[in-house]
Design a protein around this motif. Structure first.
Motif, short mmCIF file in Angstrom:
data_model
loop_
_atom_site.label_atom_id
_atom_site.label_comp_id
_atom_site.label_asym_id
_atom_site.label_seq_id
_atom_site.Cartn_x
_atom_site.Cartn_y
_atom_site.Cartn_z
N GLY A 1 39.26 40.24 43.34
CA GLY A 1 40.29 39.44 42.68
C GLY A 1 41.57 39.31 43.49
N PHE A 2 42.31 38.22 43.17
CA PHE A 2 43.54 37.91 43.91
C PHE A 2 44.61 38.96 43.67
N ASP A 3 45.33 39.29 44.76
CA ASP A 3 46.50 40.17 44.68
C ASP A 3 47.47 39.64 45.74
N PHE A 4 48.74 39.48 45.39
CA PHE A 4 49.69 38.95 46.37
C PHE A 4 49.81 39.85 47.60
N ALA A 5 49.36 41.10 47.51
CA ALA A 5 49.34 41.97 48.70
C ALA A 5 48.36 41.46 49.76
N PRO B 1 55.18 27.11 39.55
CA PRO B 1 55.21 26.85 40.99
C PRO B 1 54.55 27.99 41.76
N HIS B 2 53.75 27.61 42.76
CA HIS B 2 53.10 28.62 43.61
C HIS B 2 53.90 28.74 44.91
N PRO B 3 54.04 29.96 45.49
CA PRO B 3 54.79 30.10 46.75
C PRO B 3 54.23 29.25 47.89
N GLU B 4 52.93 28.90 47.85
CA GLU B 4 52.35 28.09 48.93
C GLU B 4 52.61 26.60 48.70
N GLY B 5 53.13 26.22 47.51
CA GLY B 5 53.30 24.82 47.12
C GLY B 5 52.40 24.52 45.94
N ASP C 1 36.82 35.60 50.16
CA ASP C 1 36.34 34.23 50.14
C ASP C 1 36.94 33.55 48.91
N GLU C 2 37.31 32.28 49.05
CA GLU C 2 37.88 31.55 47.91
C GLU C 2 36.99 30.36 47.59
N LEU C 3 36.50 30.31 46.35
CA LEU C 3 35.67 29.18 45.90
C LEU C 3 36.55 28.17 45.20
N TYR D 1 51.31 23.85 41.84
CA TYR D 1 51.47 24.60 40.59
C TYR D 1 50.17 25.32 40.27
N TYR D 2 50.26 26.46 39.60
CA TYR D 2 49.04 27.20 39.28
C TYR D 2 49.21 27.96 37.98
N LYS D 3 48.07 28.36 37.45
CA LYS D 3 48.05 29.26 36.30
C LYS D 3 46.80 30.11 36.43
N GLU D 4 46.97 31.41 36.36
CA GLU D 4 45.79 32.29 36.37
C GLU D 4 45.07 32.16 35.03
N THR D 5 43.76 31.90 35.09
CA THR D 5 42.97 31.68 33.87
C THR D 5 41.99 32.81 33.60
N SER E 1 37.15 40.00 39.95
CA SER E 1 37.31 38.58 40.23
C SER E 1 38.50 38.02 39.47
N THR E 2 39.08 36.92 40.01
CA THR E 2 40.14 36.19 39.32
C THR E 2 39.91 34.69 39.52
N ALA E 3 40.54 33.89 38.64
CA ALA E 3 40.45 32.43 38.78
C ALA E 3 41.78 31.80 38.39
N ILE E 4 42.07 30.66 39.02
CA ILE E 4 43.29 29.91 38.67
C ILE E 4 42.98 28.41 38.54
N TYR E 5 43.85 27.71 37.78
CA TYR E 5 44.01 26.27 37.92
C TYR E 5 45.01 26.06 39.05
N GLY F 1 40.31 24.16 40.75
CA GLY F 1 40.30 25.58 40.42
C GLY F 1 39.96 26.39 41.65
N CYS F 2 40.41 27.64 41.67
CA CYS F 2 40.13 28.56 42.77
C CYS F 2 39.71 29.90 42.18
N THR F 3 38.57 30.39 42.65
CA THR F 3 38.05 31.66 42.17
C THR F 3 37.90 32.60 43.36
N VAL F 4 38.36 33.84 43.23
CA VAL F 4 38.17 34.80 44.32
C VAL F 4 37.58 36.10 43.80
N SER F 5 36.83 36.75 44.67
CA SER F 5 36.27 38.07 44.41
C SER F 5 36.16 38.79 45.76
N1 GUN Z 1 46.46 33.79 42.02
C1 GUN Z 1 47.71 33.55 42.45
N2 GUN Z 1 47.69 32.82 43.56
C2 GUN Z 1 46.41 32.59 43.85
C3 GUN Z 1 45.77 31.87 44.89
O1 GUN Z 1 46.38 31.29 45.78
N3 GUN Z 1 44.43 31.85 44.85
C4 GUN Z 1 43.73 32.47 43.87
N4 GUN Z 1 42.40 32.38 43.90
N5 GUN Z 1 44.30 33.14 42.90
C5 GUN Z 1 45.63 33.19 42.88
#
Ligand code: GUN
Length: 186
Positions: A156-160, A36-40, A90-92, A42-46, A69-73, A150-154
């Motif tokens: 990379g993602f940090d909950f901060a 479960p993701h806090p925003e709603g 930016d989030e792709l 489900y996710y998994k960092e890939t 960079s990081t990516a999730i399902y 999928g969501c990719t950010v650079s």
């Molecule tokens: N990792 C954990 N949560 C997220 C998210 O909301 N977006 C992205 N890109 N990575 C995450």
């Protein structure tokens, strides 16, 4: 509604036929070990790059170093939503399977953008970008059952760098979108 879908899954290239949505969503959660993701949803960092961007090389809002960079399902079901939030990169977004995903974006300049990520024959959109600092929320398109993306950010993602919106304050900034904000905040 009962229908079939084909997925190519996993290292062995196994092809499975799923007969209904309940099984499919549950299988995706199990197969990809989604949480479960806090925003709603489900996710998994890939992916999380081994390399870092030094904090001195990052612009102001970032505090500390970040991975390159990081990516999730990410999986959303009908009846659930990803609540308005913002991040500092930016989030792709990438569409994988299921039904189209509507992404509502409230931009820092006050404008609104509606993205429909998906594989609709007449209007496919397999990638979309949500700009850093914009508030955004998402939901499976009306009539759909689930969206797997999928969501990719650079950097990379940090909950901060992740901020869930407070509905009253977001409504004050975007009064023309109060109904949407009221519906898609937690
Ligand atoms: N990792 C954990 N949560 C997220 C998210 O909301 N977006 C992205 N890109 N990575 C995450």
């Amino acid at each position: 509604m009962v229908y079939s879908r084909l997925f190519g899954l996993g290292n062995a290239g196994v092809i499975l036929i799923y007969l209904n949505m309940q099984i499919t969503v549950q299988h995706l959660v199990n197969h990809f070990q989604l949480m479960p993701h806090p925003e709603g949803g489900y996710y998994k960092e890939t992916y999380r790059s081994s390399g870092f961007i030094h904090e001195n090389a990052l612009p102001d809002p970032f505090v500390g170093k970040r991975h390159f960079s990081t990516a999730i399902y990410f999986l959303l079901e009908r009846g659930n939503f990803s609540a308005f939030h913002r991040i500092r990169s930016d989030e792709l977004w990438h569409f994988y399977t299921g039904d189209p995903l509507i992404i509502h974006v409230l931009n820092p300049d006050g404008s609104y953008t509606k993205i429909q990520l998906g594989n609709r024959d007449n209007d496919p959109c397999f990638q979309a970008m949500v700009p850093a600092g914009a508030w955004f929320a998402s939901e499976t398109a009306p009539g759909g059952q689930f969206s797997f993306v999928g969501c990719t950010v650079s950097p990379g993602f940090d909950f901060a760098d992740f901020e869930l919106a407070e509905s009253a304050s977001l409504m004050a900034d975007f009064p023309d979108h109060a109904e949407l904000i009221g519906r898609l905040c937690r």
